[in-house]
Scaffold this motif. Structure first.
Motif, PDB file in Angstrom:
ATOM      1  N   ALA A   1       0.846  -1.190   0.000  1.00  0.00           N
ATOM      2  CA  ALA A   1       0.000   0.000   0.000  1.00  0.00           C
ATOM      3  C   ALA A   1       0.883   1.240   0.000  1.00  0.00           C
ATOM      4  CB  ALA A   1      -0.919  -0.003   1.210  1.00  0.00           C
ATOM      5  N   LEU A   2       0.562   2.161  -0.876  1.00  0.00           N
ATOM      6  CA  LEU A   2       1.296   3.421  -0.916  1.00  0.00           C
ATOM      7  C   LEU A   2       0.739   4.366   0.141  1.00  0.00           C
ATOM      8  CD1 LEU A   2       1.455   3.935  -4.797  1.00  0.00           C
ATOM      9  CD2 LEU A   2       3.327   3.262  -3.281  1.00  0.00           C
ATOM     10  N   PRO A   3       1.604   5.093   0.837  1.00  0.00           N
ATOM     11  CA  PRO A   3       1.134   6.003   1.890  1.00  0.00           C
ATOM     12  C   PRO A   3       0.652   7.331   1.312  1.00  0.00           C
ATOM     13  CG  PRO A   3       3.516   6.057   1.797  1.00  0.00           C
ATOM     14  CD  PRO A   3       3.067   5.017   0.794  1.00  0.00           C
ATOM     15  N   LEU A   4      -0.274   7.262   0.365  1.00  0.00           N
ATOM     16  CA  LEU A   4      -0.793   8.436  -0.316  1.00  0.00           C
ATOM     17  C   LEU A   4      -2.317   8.369  -0.359  1.00  0.00           C
ATOM     18  CD1 LEU A   4       1.674   8.349  -3.343  1.00  0.00           C
ATOM     19  CD2 LEU A   4       1.775   9.946  -1.411  1.00  0.00           C
ATOM     20  N   ALA A   5      -2.935   9.539  -0.366  1.00  0.00           N
ATOM     21  CA  ALA A   5      -4.399   9.602  -0.436  1.00  0.00           C
ATOM     22  C   ALA A   5      -4.889   9.216  -1.826  1.00  0.00           C
ATOM     23  CB  ALA A   5      -4.862  11.014  -0.093  1.00  0.00           C
ATOM     24  N   ASN A   6      -6.127   8.766  -1.911  1.00  0.00           N
ATOM     25  CA  ASN A   6      -6.750   8.474  -3.195  1.00  0.00           C
ATOM     26  C   ASN A   6      -6.708   9.710  -4.088  1.00  0.00           C
ATOM     27  OD1 ASN A   6      -7.395   6.015  -2.097  1.00  0.00           O
ATOM     28  ND2 ASN A   6      -9.575   6.428  -1.903  1.00  0.00           N
ATOM     29  N   ALA A   7      -6.458   9.502  -5.372  1.00  0.00           N
ATOM     30  CA  ALA A   7      -6.487  10.562  -6.387  1.00  0.00           C
ATOM     31  C   ALA A   7      -5.645  11.776  -5.991  1.00  0.00           C
ATOM     32  CB  ALA A   7      -7.933  10.966  -6.680  1.00  0.00           C
ATOM     33  N   SER A   8      -4.449  11.542  -5.462  1.00  0.00           N
ATOM     34  CA  SER A   8      -3.607  12.637  -4.974  1.00  0.00           C
ATOM     35  C   SER A   8      -2.356  12.881  -5.817  1.00  0.00           C
ATOM     36  CB  SER A   8      -3.184  12.357  -3.528  1.00  0.00           C
ATOM     37  OG  SER A   8      -2.397  11.170  -3.467  1.00  0.00           O
ATOM     38  N   VAL A   9      -2.154  12.105  -6.889  1.00  0.00           N
ATOM     39  CA  VAL A   9      -0.918  12.189  -7.671  1.00  0.00           C
ATOM     40  C   VAL A   9      -1.255  12.508  -9.128  1.00  0.00           C
ATOM     41  CG1 VAL A   9       1.085  10.860  -8.462  1.00  0.00           C
ATOM     42  CG2 VAL A   9       0.237  10.552  -6.136  1.00  0.00           C
ATOM     43  N   GLY A  39      -4.642  12.096 -14.810  1.00  0.00           N
ATOM     44  CA  GLY A  39      -3.232  11.894 -14.489  1.00  0.00           C
ATOM     45  C   GLY A  39      -2.601  10.877 -15.422  1.00  0.00           C
ATOM     46  N   LYS A  40      -1.278  10.835 -15.418  1.00  0.00           N
ATOM     47  CA  LYS A  40      -0.569   9.967 -16.354  1.00  0.00           C
ATOM     48  C   LYS A  40       0.479   9.116 -15.640  1.00  0.00           C
ATOM     49  CE  LYS A  40       0.165  11.026 -20.623  1.00  0.00           C
ATOM     50  NZ  LYS A  40       0.598  11.555 -21.917  1.00  0.00           N
ATOM     51  N   VAL A  41       0.558   7.852 -16.057  1.00  0.00           N
ATOM     52  CA  VAL A  41       1.616   6.936 -15.626  1.00  0.00           C
ATOM     53  C   VAL A  41       2.474   6.658 -16.844  1.00  0.00           C
ATOM     54  CG1 VAL A  41       2.169   4.683 -14.646  1.00  0.00           C
ATOM     55  CG2 VAL A  41       0.037   5.808 -14.002  1.00  0.00           C
ATOM     56  N   SER A  42       3.785   6.722 -16.675  1.00  0.00           N
ATOM     57  CA  SER A  42       4.711   6.365 -17.752  1.00  0.00           C
ATOM     58  C   SER A  42       5.621   5.248 -17.262  1.00  0.00           C
ATOM     59  CB  SER A  42       5.554   7.574 -18.161  1.00  0.00           C
ATOM     60  OG  SER A  42       4.738   8.576 -18.713  1.00  0.00           O
ATOM     61  N   PHE A  43       5.770   4.218 -18.100  1.00  0.00           N
ATOM     62  CA  PHE A  43       6.586   3.062 -17.784  1.00  0.00           C
ATOM     63  C   PHE A  43       7.697   2.914 -18.811  1.00  0.00           C
ATOM     64  CE2 PHE A  43       2.271   1.807 -16.498  1.00  0.00           C
ATOM     65  CZ  PHE A  43       2.500   1.365 -15.210  1.00  0.00           C
ATOM     66  N   TYR A  44       8.818   2.357 -18.384  1.00  0.00           N
ATOM     67  CA  TYR A  44       9.826   1.864 -19.320  1.00  0.00           C
ATOM     68  C   TYR A  44      10.165   0.447 -18.901  1.00  0.00           C
ATOM     69  CZ  TYR A  44      13.991   0.499 -21.644  1.00  0.00           C
ATOM     70  OH  TYR A  44      14.870  -0.232 -22.406  1.00  0.00           O
ATOM     71  N   ALA A  45      10.279  -0.432 -19.893  1.00  0.00           N
ATOM     72  CA  ALA A  45      10.747  -1.803 -19.670  1.00  0.00           C
ATOM     73  C   ALA A  45      11.566  -2.221 -20.880  1.00  0.00           C
ATOM     74  CB  ALA A  45       9.573  -2.752 -19.474  1.00  0.00           C
ATOM     75  N   THR A  46      12.643  -2.926 -20.640  1.00  0.00           N
ATOM     76  CA  THR A  46      13.414  -3.490 -21.743  1.00  0.00           C
ATOM     77  C   THR A  46      12.614  -4.639 -22.336  1.00  0.00           C
ATOM     78  OG1 THR A  46      15.480  -2.847 -20.684  1.00  0.00           O
ATOM     79  CG2 THR A  46      15.616  -4.546 -22.376  1.00  0.00           C
ATOM     80  N   GLU A  47      12.510  -4.684 -23.640  1.00  0.00           N
ATOM     81  CA  GLU A  47      11.716  -5.683 -24.352  1.00  0.00           C
ATOM     82  C   GLU A  47      12.329  -7.073 -24.168  1.00  0.00           C
ATOM     83  OE1 GLU A  47      10.012  -7.855 -27.756  1.00  0.00           O
ATOM     84  OE2 GLU A  47      12.096  -7.321 -27.566  1.00  0.00           O
ATOM     85  N   HIS A  48      11.499  -8.089 -24.169  1.00  0.00           N
ATOM     86  CA  HIS A  48      11.957  -9.429 -23.788  1.00  0.00           C
ATOM     87  C   HIS A  48      13.060  -9.987 -24.678  1.00  0.00           C
ATOM     88  CE1 HIS A  48       9.985 -12.199 -26.678  1.00  0.00           C
ATOM     89  NE2 HIS A  48       9.091 -11.238 -26.779  1.00  0.00           N
ATOM     90  N   ILE A 102      -0.138   5.648 -19.699  1.00  0.00           N
ATOM     91  CA  ILE A 102      -1.546   5.466 -19.365  1.00  0.00           C
ATOM     92  C   ILE A 102      -2.077   6.810 -18.895  1.00  0.00           C
ATOM     93  CG2 ILE A 102      -3.235   4.318 -17.892  1.00  0.00           C
ATOM     94  CD1 ILE A 102      -1.154   2.102 -17.479  1.00  0.00           C
ATOM     95  N   THR A 103      -3.157   7.258 -19.483  1.00  0.00           N
ATOM     96  CA  THR A 103      -3.835   8.459 -19.024  1.00  0.00           C
ATOM     97  C   THR A 103      -5.145   8.022 -18.387  1.00  0.00           C
ATOM     98  OG1 THR A 103      -2.840   9.735 -20.816  1.00  0.00           O
ATOM     99  CG2 THR A 103      -4.728  10.719 -19.684  1.00  0.00           C
ATOM    100  N   LYS A 104      -5.292   8.315 -17.110  1.00  0.00           N
ATOM    101  CA  LYS A 104      -6.483   7.883 -16.371  1.00  0.00           C
ATOM    102  C   LYS A 104      -7.714   8.643 -16.847  1.00  0.00           C
ATOM    103  CE  LYS A 104      -8.135   6.806 -11.765  1.00  0.00           C
ATOM    104  NZ  LYS A 104      -7.830   6.873 -10.328  1.00  0.00           N
ATOM    105  N   ASN A 105      -8.773   7.894 -17.073  1.00  0.00           N
ATOM    106  CA  ASN A 105     -10.048   8.436 -17.524  1.00  0.00           C
ATOM    107  C   ASN A 105     -10.513   9.551 -16.574  1.00  0.00           C
ATOM    108  OD1 ASN A 105     -12.759   8.754 -18.361  1.00  0.00           O
ATOM    109  ND2 ASN A 105     -12.811   6.636 -19.028  1.00  0.00           N
TER     110      ASN A 105
END
Length: 107
Positions: A1-9, A39-48, A102-105
């Motif tokens: 669990a992240l120590p952050l409030a809902n919809a706070s980031v 809000g937006k999440v950005s990920f980076y991963a090296t391809e398999h 990912i851009t949250k609806n």
């Protein structure tokens, strides 16, 4: 669990961590919970295919993805109704990478 409030980031950056997320994506549930609508999440991963050449990335310790698998993983998690984009990138030294956003609806 992240120590952050809902919809706070507003923005989340996650680099080289998707490999360690469980198959059910519970870790993504926490990101979804704390991310504000729009809000937006950005990920980076090296391809398999690039990870397969490295001795430090084993199937027992790392989830690996190609672009299709990464999009499916994100769509099967809490972000199913949000805007998901996956981009393939070519990094130095011949490394193939994946950038996901990912851009949250708003609703």
């Amino acid at each position: 669990a992240l120590p952050l409030a809902n919809a706070s980031v507003d923005k989340i950056l996650a680099v080289n961590v998707l490999y360690f997320f469980g198959s059910a994506g519970h870790e993504l549930s926490e990101l979804h919970r704390v991310l504000r609508p729009g809000g937006k999440v950005s990920f980076y991963a090296t391809e398999h295919t690039s990870l397969a050449a490295w001795s430090c990335a084993w199937s027992e310790t790392h989830r690996t993805f190609d672009a299709k698998e990464l999009k499916e993983f994100l769509q099967n998690c809490p972000f199913v109704e949000d805007i998901i984009d996956i981009y393939q990138v070519r990094m130095p030294m011949g490394i193939n990478g994946l950038i996901g956003t990912i851009t949250k609806n708003l609703s």
